[in-house]
Design an enzyme around this catalytic site. Sequence first.
Site, mmCIF file in Angstrom:
data_model
loop_
_atom_site.group_PDB
_atom_site.id
_atom_site.type_symbol
_atom_site.label_atom_id
_atom_site.label_comp_id
_atom_site.label_asym_id
_atom_site.label_seq_id
_atom_site.Cartn_x
_atom_site.Cartn_y
_atom_site.Cartn_z
ATOM 1 N N CYS A 1 0.721 -1.056 -0.032
ATOM 2 C CA CYS A 1 0.000 -0.179 -0.199
ATOM 3 C C CYS A 1 0.888 1.162 -0.038
ATOM 4 C CB CYS A 1 -0.909 -0.088 1.155
ATOM 5 S SG CYS A 1 -2.069 1.565 1.325
ATOM 6 N N CYS B 1 -3.276 0.440 6.451
ATOM 7 C CA CYS B 1 -4.200 0.171 5.192
ATOM 8 C C CYS B 1 -5.436 -0.385 5.492
ATOM 9 C CB CYS B 1 -3.200 -0.406 4.143
ATOM 10 S SG CYS B 1 -1.826 0.656 3.703
#
Length: 364
Positions: free
Chosen positions: A105, A201
Amino acid sequence: MNIDFYCPNGKTALLISGGVDSAVATHLMVEHGIKPHLFYIKIGMDGDDSSCTAEEDIELSQAIARKYGLPMDVIDLQQEYWDRVVGYVVNRVKKGLTPNSDVMCNKLVKFGAFEEKAGKDFDYIATGHYARTWKDNNGQLWLLSGIDPVKDQTDFLAQLDTIQISKCIFPIGGLPKSEVRRIAEMQKLPCAYRKDSQGICFLGKINYNQFISRFLGKKEGDIIDIETGKKLGTHEGYWFHTIGQRKGLHLGGGPWYVVRKDIVKNILYVAKGYDTRLQYGNEFHLADFHVLTANPLSNDKPNHIRFKIRHTEQPISGTMTMTGKGWHIESSELIQGIAPGQFGVIYDSEGCRCIGSGEIAPKE
């Protein structure tokens, strides 16, 4: 080392999350005369349980923006997250690996897609990560661990490239978490007492098994005692389990740990006992090795290093040697649950300078 996060000239974007770390990062930058443009990155998928959390995150971020008179925008990267990170996770899980969505991410979304959409208009990008940067005498910029060994997040950043690192500012990397909390309380920041999130994330905020079952479904398979060959029970698919896992097996007389997966036959092999040698190892190969700044490692002899294979631990002492199969890591101590697909993050022998990282390769 002269470590400084300040950027005297240039436009700065700051990625704010609604948590205490990015809020204090904002405060510190303003305190030193920097007026960053705040961005909240929306990456949760519409219709998921994370939507309520996102609303609260945005409200708290907006409160910080108002307090310091800073501009703030919400930037929607949901599709980019879906395409780049979710695709990566599902692909790895299907292969029987244990992916790290947080690492990818950062690489592909927070410092990737964001750069493409908005970051390109700024000279620097600041975040609330517990990490630091340092420029050596040759002008090379290195990623250094945060001074708080428990909160250090360099492992989440170890797949960034040189250009991404060159734009990074980490205002709280030189502070322990306790000091960050103290600053938030003194400044009466609205998120001062907010709990830390378990994942930076989106995938850290949802039921992971439910999420994976959307893509791979369920398929019953056997759970077998690796020492006796006896069938102990069944599971709903190898993709729901990782090496070293104990919870979720629903077996009596344990504890039982997953020590091997047969993805062709959909079999989980388990071993019994907290101290069973079968759940420990002291060596692994990296499927690849991504260098952050420069590679100081020798190809001709063992290199003394420190490394991490999961976020919650401090770097472990070991050696890193180039072989015909690539880089081989051997630790000075036994490690529980070495899971292929996770990242082996490599540091110098002092555990301070992050050299790079690579995926842990499956055993042949």
